[in-house]
Scaffold this motif. Structure first.
Motif, PDB file in Angstrom:
ATOM      1  N   LYS A 390      51.989  14.795 -17.771  1.00 59.02           N
ATOM      2  CA  LYS A 390      52.793  15.597 -18.715  1.00 59.02           C
ATOM      3  C   LYS A 390      53.950  16.296 -18.020  1.00 59.02           C
ATOM      4  CE  LYS A 390      50.212  15.493 -22.659  1.00 59.02           C
ATOM      5  NZ  LYS A 390      50.709  15.064 -23.982  1.00 59.02           N
ATOM      6  N   GLY A 391      54.141  15.979 -16.721  1.00 55.54           N
ATOM      7  CA  GLY A 391      55.290  16.545 -16.017  1.00 55.54           C
ATOM      8  C   GLY A 391      55.049  17.934 -15.442  1.00 55.54           C
ATOM      9  N   LEU A 392      53.796  18.346 -15.365  1.00 52.48           N
ATOM     10  CA  LEU A 392      53.497  19.665 -14.804  1.00 52.48           C
ATOM     11  C   LEU A 392      53.250  19.561 -13.314  1.00 52.48           C
ATOM     12  CD1 LEU A 392      51.143  20.806 -17.665  1.00 52.48           C
ATOM     13  CD2 LEU A 392      53.404  21.751 -17.173  1.00 52.48           C
ATOM     14  N   ASP A 393      53.421  20.665 -12.631  1.00 54.13           N
ATOM     15  CA  ASP A 393      53.262  20.704 -11.188  1.00 54.13           C
ATOM     16  C   ASP A 393      51.865  21.241 -10.847  1.00 54.13           C
ATOM     17  OD1 ASP A 393      53.338  21.100  -8.518  1.00 54.13           O
ATOM     18  OD2 ASP A 393      55.023  22.523  -8.529  1.00 54.13           O
ATOM     19  N   PRO A 394      51.006  20.387 -10.295  1.00 52.75           N
ATOM     20  CA  PRO A 394      49.633  20.830  -9.996  1.00 52.75           C
ATOM     21  C   PRO A 394      49.607  21.997  -9.020  1.00 52.75           C
ATOM     22  CG  PRO A 394      49.860  18.453  -9.688  1.00 52.75           C
ATOM     23  CD  PRO A 394      51.239  18.992  -9.907  1.00 52.75           C
ATOM     24  N   GLU A 395      50.611  22.100  -8.162  1.00 50.93           N
ATOM     25  CA  GLU A 395      50.701  23.246  -7.257  1.00 50.93           C
ATOM     26  C   GLU A 395      50.701  24.551  -8.047  1.00 50.93           C
ATOM     27  OE1 GLU A 395      51.161  23.981  -3.772  1.00 50.93           O
ATOM     28  OE2 GLU A 395      50.127  22.039  -3.766  1.00 50.93           O
ATOM     29  N   GLU A 396      51.570  24.576  -9.046  1.00 57.34           N
ATOM     30  CA  GLU A 396      51.727  25.798  -9.826  1.00 57.34           C
ATOM     31  C   GLU A 396      50.473  26.095 -10.653  1.00 57.34           C
ATOM     32  OE1 GLU A 396      54.998  27.607 -12.919  1.00 57.34           O
ATOM     33  OE2 GLU A 396      55.473  25.715 -11.905  1.00 57.34           O
TER      34      GLU A 396
END
Lengths: 446, 446
Positions: A390-396
């Motif tokens: 979904k284009g999210l950053d797993p880091e964040e």
């Protein structure tokens, strides 16, 4: 407390001395007799005073009577008064079958005579003067109904040993999406206002709380002006462990609504009929269920083409599915299930045999969506992959993903807009009518 | 739902087949027998498995038993499992007087073996991993107690026909003071986060709601790091019409607390004794009352000099007054009344015969302040004058002062910090222990 009988309690009292207190709704100042409709938080009653228009010097009783008459003649609409008088049950009196003959009257707080709103004022004008608008029996009833509804919800949960949580509304990152997010300076850093308690109610699952609920504020920097959007709203949330699918969430959800609506009907069914002019219906569980694919077909078969490309329903589509449920199942509620993964957030669990579909639902009520629920993806690798997709950053998202790394039971839950439920239950045209103080893009006062 | 019996419900069941689910608290992997303490949201129970350390090829039963044994040997602390087994009530078992012999075992969600916190971790470290910290029986109990306490509060109010309100947290101006205010960009303007629902719960008074309550978030940009301050907290608020003085508010307030504490004692008195090691005391109304002037004398007589110039109590002063109430009245609660006008907000009503004193109170509980209450000034001229005297701009307060211009009953109320009540009721050292997710100047996560 200042001694008084609540007006709703007058009917149960014997004739005789009584004190009442409230505000002046109307004054009918006739030559020989004066009538005041007095309202308090519980209802309205008629005060009656035989008018004394003149009094001789030295006739103390007549002087006092003249004083009361003049006081009543001068009463402004909205003035709060405290009255000692004599109660008389009298079924000829249209308003509640009783009246109070005024013995003495004290003006506790005089109102400015010019009331800034009238019955035909625009909604926006009424909201400017919400504290006066709320004096109407209808508005008062709305918030009594809300009180009963919420308390029945909480009682349902508490009786089943759910834990009530208060999740923080100040967050270090977005809870749902980057869009529609309020942000603020927070000491040396930036905070965001929670768009939902999603992350934190899920946190209760690895925390071993089992089942939790929360009724609290949520915030969306949503620039829309529709009748069902607000920038701040009361969100009714629950999250439960050990579900096998979204079906378990739906089963609890419909039971909860039946409990809530039953309580409202019992306490206010008669008032709703009088004030809103319709019979309040308690739903029957199970509510009908259709998949989103079936719902699309129902809408298409009804001759309407949904104007969106993503496969979701639009408001007219929701109305048609709702109408179908009413017609074919006699139900004001309908669950639309198995939404496409493409239009659901990454944390919704997908079908084991078809990853294009999710274990999720929307609940429609009288033509509109009031809630979204789902089984959550609790397997951290799958959850991470879906976030990336979904284009999210797993880091964040790391802090949230951590919840799933130390053991977590399968779980699911829903979020439901309290004002939407009330609006649709009472056939009101806008959530603004059923929100204590509405907040929208151009409305931050009073 | 995944089939299971809640562990707390095992004691009431007959011996025989049972399913349980939860997380692994400990594993004792002995040569001949394995013990697992399994915990769920309701309690803990011992699972027992006769160890099978080897199995011949072809001996299917032994192979299965070996598999279970190996599975148990490999269970990481915190892993969520679902177990089918055989319940046996056995009073020799220390933990709950029963055990479950494992028939089959499914790992539902495996935990990372290295747990980031231990029993001796610092509070700050535990808060970093709050979702693991909350798995302890003690933390779980805290939030169950909170649930019961709140529900008893709301039930007390609902039974007396109070209206529950949800006041907006987004405001166009400060609700209390310019200090300690979070502000945010709100479309074309600036919004502030409500420091309390003060203005809006008072609005319910001219609105004719009679009596209202709210349990909701409040926000203070307070840079302090004490054990009793947070930037976001749950505020318990009520406001009632037709009071004669703050005494009427106090009478409701103490009844409310008695109702809440009674419910907690009934449901969790025994657990509190087990987990916290003390007997939970239900207070008796009326609570003792002292004026602030008397309280100052009590403190001085105890040999302590308050280190503030404004006449208010400091934390040590509060402790001394509390100790005095305990000693002389046997009460954990004490109302300190009639605060100097100089240290109270402008909207507190002042004594008719001495404008240097207010119709107000603080409620102290086990050594600290948990609440402030007052009769409000409802006469708009007096209110305006008091605002000006405090250096406020009546122009900016116009929308609030309007509430008092169209008639308003005499009223009063209080605001109470939920976490403070819990902290002091459970003798915890900090509100951080009793807040689901604490927020402070340097704490915005998880």
């Amino acid at each position: 407390m200042i001694e008084r009988t609540r007006i709703a309690d007058l009917a149960a009292r014997p004739d005789g001395p009584v004190s009442v207190a409230g505000w002046v709704e109307t004054v009918r100042d006739q030559k020989k007799v004066q009538f005041v409709v007095l309202r308090d938080e519980s209802g309205a009653a008629q005060l009656v005073n035989p008018a004394t228009r003149e009094a001789e010097d030295g006739d103390d009783a007549a002087q006092i009577a003249l004083g009361i008459t003049n006081e009543i003649s001068g009463l402004a609409h909205g003035t709060f008064i405290h009255v000692q008088g004599t109660l008389k049950q009298d079924e000829r009196v249209k308003l509640g079958g009783l009246e109070v003959k005024v013995g003495s009257l004290e003006v506790v707080s005089a109102a400015i005579p010019e009331t800034p709103i009238a019955d035909d004022s625009s909604l926006d004008k009424r909201l400017d003067w919400r504290f006066l608008d709320l004096r109407n029996r209808k508005q008062n009833l709305i918030f009594r109904i809300q009180t009963t509804l919420e308390h029945a919800f909480r009682t349902y949960w508490v009786e089943r040993d759910y834990i009530e949580i208060h999740t923080p509304k100040l967050m270090a990152s977005a809870s749902e999406s980057r869009a529609e997010l309020f942000q603020l300076e927070y000491f040396e850093t930036t905070a965001y206002l929670a768009q939902s308690p999603q992350n934190f109610k899920q946190m209760a699952q690895p925390a071993g709380f089992g089942a939790v609920f929360e009724i609290a504020d949520a915030f969306r920097a949503d620039p829309s002006f529709t009748s069902r959007h607000a920038t701040e709203f009361t969100s009714v949330d629950a999250e439960i462990s050990w579900v096998e699918s979204h079906e378990d969430v739906m089963a609890m959800h419909e039971e909860l609504l039946v409990a809530g609506f039953t309580a409202v009907k019992e306490k206010y069914g008669k008032d709703i009929e009088e004030v809103f002019g319709f019979e309040f219906v308690v739903p029957t569980a199970p509510f009908p269920r259709v998949t989103l694919a079936e719902a699309r077909k129902i809408v298409a078969d009804s001759g309407y083409e949904v104007v969106r490309a993503d496969g979701d329903l639009d408001p007219e589509g929701e109305r048609r599915v709702s109408a179908w449920a009413k017609e074919t199942h006699g139900s004001e509620f309908v669950f639309v299930t198995d939404y496409d993964a493409s239009i659901r957030p990454y944390y919704h669990m997908r079908h084991a045999d078809d990853p294009t579909l999710t274990n999720s639902y929307d609940l429609l009520f009288n033509g509109a969506e009031i809630s979204t629920g789902a089984q959550r993806e609790h397997r951290v690798e799958t959850l991470t992959a879906q976030a990336v997709e979904k284009g999210l950053d797993p880091e964040e998202l790391g802090w949230y993903l951590d919840f799933f790394r130390y053991g977590v039971p399968p779980h699911g839950g829903f979020g439901m807009g309290l004002a939407r439920v009330l609006m649709l239950a009472l056939h009101e045209p806008s959530i603004r009518e059923v929100t204590y103080l509405f907040r929208g893009p151009t409305r931050l006062t009073p």
